[in-house]
Design a protein around this motif. Structure first.
Motif, PDB file in Angstrom:
ATOM      1  N   LEU A  54       0.828  -1.209   0.000  1.00  0.00           N
ATOM      2  CA  LEU A  54       0.000   0.000   0.000  1.00  0.00           C
ATOM      3  C   LEU A  54       0.864   1.263   0.000  1.00  0.00           C
ATOM      4  CD1 LEU A  54      -2.795  -1.038   2.536  1.00  0.00           C
ATOM      5  CD2 LEU A  54      -3.003  -0.824   0.046  1.00  0.00           C
ATOM      6  N   PHE A  55       1.964   1.233   0.753  1.00  0.00           N
ATOM      7  CA  PHE A  55       2.863   2.395   0.775  1.00  0.00           C
ATOM      8  C   PHE A  55       3.473   2.624  -0.602  1.00  0.00           C
ATOM      9  CE2 PHE A  55       7.177   4.111   1.143  1.00  0.00           C
ATOM     10  CZ  PHE A  55       6.892   5.341   1.723  1.00  0.00           C
ATOM     11  N   ALA A  56       3.952   1.567  -1.234  1.00  0.00           N
ATOM     12  CA  ALA A  56       4.564   1.701  -2.556  1.00  0.00           C
ATOM     13  C   ALA A  56       3.566   2.224  -3.570  1.00  0.00           C
ATOM     14  CB  ALA A  56       5.118   0.349  -3.003  1.00  0.00           C
ATOM     15  N   SER A  57       2.336   1.709  -3.521  1.00  0.00           N
ATOM     16  CA  SER A  57       1.307   2.153  -4.465  1.00  0.00           C
ATOM     17  C   SER A  57       0.928   3.606  -4.204  1.00  0.00           C
ATOM     18  CB  SER A  57       0.069   1.260  -4.338  1.00  0.00           C
ATOM     19  OG  SER A  57       0.385  -0.090  -4.640  1.00  0.00           O
ATOM     20  N   GLY A  58       0.813   3.969  -2.928  1.00  0.00           N
ATOM     21  CA  GLY A  58       0.468   5.351  -2.589  1.00  0.00           C
ATOM     22  C   GLY A  58       1.533   6.333  -3.027  1.00  0.00           C
ATOM     23  N   MET A  59       2.797   5.975  -2.849  1.00  0.00           N
ATOM     24  CA  MET A  59       3.875   6.856  -3.266  1.00  0.00           C
ATOM     25  C   MET A  59       3.946   6.966  -4.787  1.00  0.00           C
ATOM     26  SD  MET A  59       5.190   8.434  -0.842  1.00  0.00           S
ATOM     27  CE  MET A  59       6.272   9.236  -2.022  1.00  0.00           C
ATOM     28  N   ALA A  63       3.694  10.399  -6.773  1.00  0.00           N
ATOM     29  CA  ALA A  63       4.701  10.761  -7.777  1.00  0.00           C
ATOM     30  C   ALA A  63       4.047  11.078  -9.114  1.00  0.00           C
ATOM     31  CB  ALA A  63       5.715   9.633  -7.926  1.00  0.00           C
ATOM     32  N   ASN A  64       3.016  10.314  -9.476  1.00  0.00           N
ATOM     33  CA  ASN A  64       2.297  10.588 -10.733  1.00  0.00           C
ATOM     34  C   ASN A  64       1.651  11.963 -10.706  1.00  0.00           C
ATOM     35  OD1 ASN A  64       2.966   8.086 -11.790  1.00  0.00           O
ATOM     36  ND2 ASN A  64       1.023   7.133 -11.249  1.00  0.00           N
ATOM     37  N   PHE A  65       1.018  12.294  -9.578  1.00  0.00           N
ATOM     38  CA  PHE A  65       0.388  13.615  -9.442  1.00  0.00           C
ATOM     39  C   PHE A  65       1.437  14.729  -9.545  1.00  0.00           C
ATOM     40  CE2 PHE A  65      -3.437  12.081  -6.636  1.00  0.00           C
ATOM     41  CZ  PHE A  65      -3.933  11.402  -7.734  1.00  0.00           C
ATOM     42  N   ILE A  94      -7.876  18.526 -14.633  1.00  0.00           N
ATOM     43  CA  ILE A  94      -7.729  18.834 -13.218  1.00  0.00           C
ATOM     44  C   ILE A  94      -6.917  20.117 -13.120  1.00  0.00           C
ATOM     45  CG2 ILE A  94      -6.732  18.129 -10.999  1.00  0.00           C
ATOM     46  CD1 ILE A  94      -7.237  15.250 -11.764  1.00  0.00           C
ATOM     47  N   ASP A  95      -7.439  21.097 -12.370  1.00  0.00           N
ATOM     48  CA  ASP A  95      -6.716  22.365 -12.282  1.00  0.00           C
ATOM     49  C   ASP A  95      -5.623  22.287 -11.229  1.00  0.00           C
ATOM     50  OD1 ASP A  95      -7.815  23.017  -9.677  1.00  0.00           O
ATOM     51  OD2 ASP A  95      -9.676  23.553 -10.703  1.00  0.00           O
ATOM     52  N   ILE A  96      -4.747  23.271 -11.229  1.00  0.00           N
ATOM     53  CA  ILE A  96      -3.568  23.270 -10.368  1.00  0.00           C
ATOM     54  C   ILE A  96      -3.946  23.192  -8.889  1.00  0.00           C
ATOM     55  CG2 ILE A  96      -1.618  24.665  -9.584  1.00  0.00           C
ATOM     56  CD1 ILE A  96      -1.262  25.629 -12.431  1.00  0.00           C
ATOM     57  N   LYS A  97      -4.962  23.956  -8.482  1.00  0.00           N
ATOM     58  CA  LYS A  97      -5.367  23.973  -7.072  1.00  0.00           C
ATOM     59  C   LYS A  97      -5.798  22.585  -6.606  1.00  0.00           C
ATOM     60  CE  LYS A  97      -9.398  25.524  -5.920  1.00  0.00           C
ATOM     61  NZ  LYS A  97     -10.563  26.430  -5.644  1.00  0.00           N
ATOM     62  N   HIS A  98      -6.614  21.918  -7.392  1.00  0.00           N
ATOM     63  CA  HIS A  98      -7.087  20.592  -6.996  1.00  0.00           C
ATOM     64  C   HIS A  98      -5.961  19.557  -7.065  1.00  0.00           C
ATOM     65  CE1 HIS A  98     -11.094  22.407  -7.529  1.00  0.00           C
ATOM     66  NE2 HIS A  98     -11.527  21.430  -6.743  1.00  0.00           N
ATOM     67  N   MET A  99      -5.061  19.695  -8.023  1.00  0.00           N
ATOM     68  CA  MET A  99      -3.961  18.738  -8.098  1.00  0.00           C
ATOM     69  C   MET A  99      -3.050  18.868  -6.890  1.00  0.00           C
ATOM     70  SD  MET A  99      -2.549  16.208  -9.469  1.00  0.00           S
ATOM     71  CE  MET A  99      -3.151  15.964 -11.136  1.00  0.00           C
ATOM     72  N   LYS A 100      -2.811  20.096  -6.423  1.00  0.00           N
ATOM     73  CA  LYS A 100      -1.999  20.278  -5.216  1.00  0.00           C
ATOM     74  C   LYS A 100      -2.660  19.609  -4.017  1.00  0.00           C
ATOM     75  CE  LYS A 100       0.426  24.530  -6.533  1.00  0.00           C
ATOM     76  NZ  LYS A 100       0.620  25.974  -6.240  1.00  0.00           N
ATOM     77  N   ARG A 101      -3.991  19.702  -3.937  1.00  0.00           N
ATOM     78  CA  ARG A 101      -4.706  19.038  -2.847  1.00  0.00           C
ATOM     79  C   ARG A 101      -4.569  17.516  -2.986  1.00  0.00           C
ATOM     80  NH1 ARG A 101     -10.417  22.462  -2.872  1.00  0.00           N
ATOM     81  NH2 ARG A 101      -9.555  24.439  -2.063  1.00  0.00           N
ATOM     82  N   GLY A 102      -4.657  17.027  -4.213  1.00  0.00           N
ATOM     83  CA  GLY A 102      -4.499  15.586  -4.456  1.00  0.00           C
ATOM     84  C   GLY A 102      -3.127  15.095  -4.032  1.00  0.00           C
ATOM     85  N   ILE A 103      -2.103  15.884  -4.329  1.00  0.00           N
ATOM     86  CA  ILE A 103      -0.736  15.534  -3.923  1.00  0.00           C
ATOM     87  C   ILE A 103      -0.645  15.469  -2.404  1.00  0.00           C
ATOM     88  CG2 ILE A 103       1.645  16.349  -3.867  1.00  0.00           C
ATOM     89  CD1 ILE A 103       1.117  17.548  -6.670  1.00  0.00           C
ATOM     90  N   ALA A 104      -1.222  16.468  -1.731  1.00  0.00           N
ATOM     91  CA  ALA A 104      -1.180  16.508  -0.265  1.00  0.00           C
ATOM     92  C   ALA A 104      -1.866  15.286   0.338  1.00  0.00           C
ATOM     93  CB  ALA A 104      -1.839  17.786   0.242  1.00  0.00           C
ATOM     94  N   VAL A 105      -3.003  14.905  -0.210  1.00  0.00           N
ATOM     95  CA  VAL A 105      -3.740  13.742   0.302  1.00  0.00           C
ATOM     96  C   VAL A 105      -2.934  12.464   0.076  1.00  0.00           C
ATOM     97  CG1 VAL A 105      -5.778  12.297  -0.035  1.00  0.00           C
ATOM     98  CG2 VAL A 105      -6.013  14.789   0.075  1.00  0.00           C
ATOM     99  N   ALA A 106      -2.391  12.295  -1.135  1.00  0.00           N
ATOM    100  CA  ALA A 106      -1.640  11.078  -1.459  1.00  0.00           C
ATOM    101  C   ALA A 106      -0.403  10.940  -0.585  1.00  0.00           C
ATOM    102  CB  ALA A 106      -1.252  11.084  -2.943  1.00  0.00           C
TER     103      ALA A 106
END
Length: 304
Positions: A54-59, A63-65, A94-106
């Motif tokens: 799960l850690f490897a998949s999450g990272m 990284a993709n984001f 996906i706009d920049i603001k939402h992608m930054k949030r996605g990165i933070a969550v991941a």
């Protein structure tokens, strides 16, 4: 094209595309191989094995984001110009603001999963986790993005081979063997064939955008084909080390990967641009097949 126009900005479907699900097999491969080796050595435990996966998949998702966002902001990915699969930020899905949030969550979820592994190994894992997060960013970010100066292949070797295989095995067994180390190097080289193929396909676009991948630095697509061939062969031959350490099935079964690798290499000579996309898919499939062969070999060895 009509299907792509139906993708609504920041929709669930857009996020699924951002995940790049096909890349998750590359993240899972080293963990599954390490777990299979640990099983063969009677060191398997389900909970830490699942957490490591799960850690490897999450990272990988994080990284993709990050890569999607940073390549867009650098202008490497432009709408409608990519030869490979579309990138969600460049396409406006996906706009920049939402992608930054996605990165933070991941990154947050992956970090929490990684911290849970401390129950099974020492605090040195914290430094491994920090390195994973740092280099996920440095691959495309920072003043000197590593993927832009020919270091991408080294990062793949480290973080899709040496680090995940040896660390996963260490979490399960409490030590690292020479077989685990050789297996880690082999896995990293096999997974790197995906990046080499990607950079071979994007050779002209990368050179024009001043993205100095290893293939670009080698100076020609012919050299890129040679790199692809040698990388895969080296990765497939390294498991033969197991013949001297009692892992005979795990040493011999991966040899079945070699004809598949040669087939893709031969096709590379006759294709270019978008025509390489199906061959890129075959390369990813071959990594999955290699993973299955290596895992099956270790499992068979455990019963012999």
């Amino acid at each position: 094209m009509a299907e792509e126009k139906q993708i609504r900005p920041n929709s669930f479907r857009a996020w699924v595309l951002a995940l790049r699900p096909k890349t998750l097999s590359a993240a899972a491969a080293p963990v599954l191989i390490a777990v299979s080796l640990a099983f063969c050595d009677s060191r398997f435990a389900f909970a830490p094995a699942l957490l490591a996966l799960l850690f490897a998949s999450g990272m990988q998702i994080a990284a993709n984001f990050i890569n999607d966002l940073l390549d867009y902001t650098k202008g490497t990915d432009s709408k409608g110009e990519r030869i490979g699969p579309k990138r969600v930020c460049a396409e406006g899905w996906i706009d920049i603001k939402h992608m930054k949030r996605g990165i933070a969550v991941a990154v947050t979820l992956s970090s929490l999963i990684g911290l849970s592994l401390l129950f099974y190994a020492g605090y040195e894992l914290v430094f491994i986790g920090i390195a994973c997060i740092l280099f996920a960013y440095l691959y495309s970010g920072g003043p000197y993005p590593l993927s832009y100066i020919g270091m991408g292949d080294l990062l793949v070797l480290l973080f899709f081979g040496i680090v995940p295989v040896t660390v996963t095995y260490y979490i399960l067994a409490g030590y690292i063997t020479s077989t685990a180390a050789i297996t880690a190097l082999s896995c990293g080289l096999i997974v790197d064939t995906i990046l080499v193929m990607n950079n071979y396909r994007d050779f002209h676009g990368d050179r024009e955008s001043n993205k100095k991948t290893l293939v670009v630095l080698l100076g020609s697509q012919k050299a890129g084909r040679r790199l692809f061939l040698l990388t895969g062969l080296a990765g497939a031959l390294l498991p033969l080390y197991g013949l001297g350490t009692g892992y005979c099935c795990a040493a011999l079964l991966p040899m079945l990967y070699i004809p598949l690798h040669f087939t893709v290499w031969r096709k590379m000579k006759t294709k270019s641009g978008r025509a390489l996309n199906p061959i890129f898919g075959e390369t990813s499939r071959n990594v999955v097949i290699f993973t299955f062969l290596q895992c099956a070999g270790f499992i068979l060895d455990s019963y012999l």
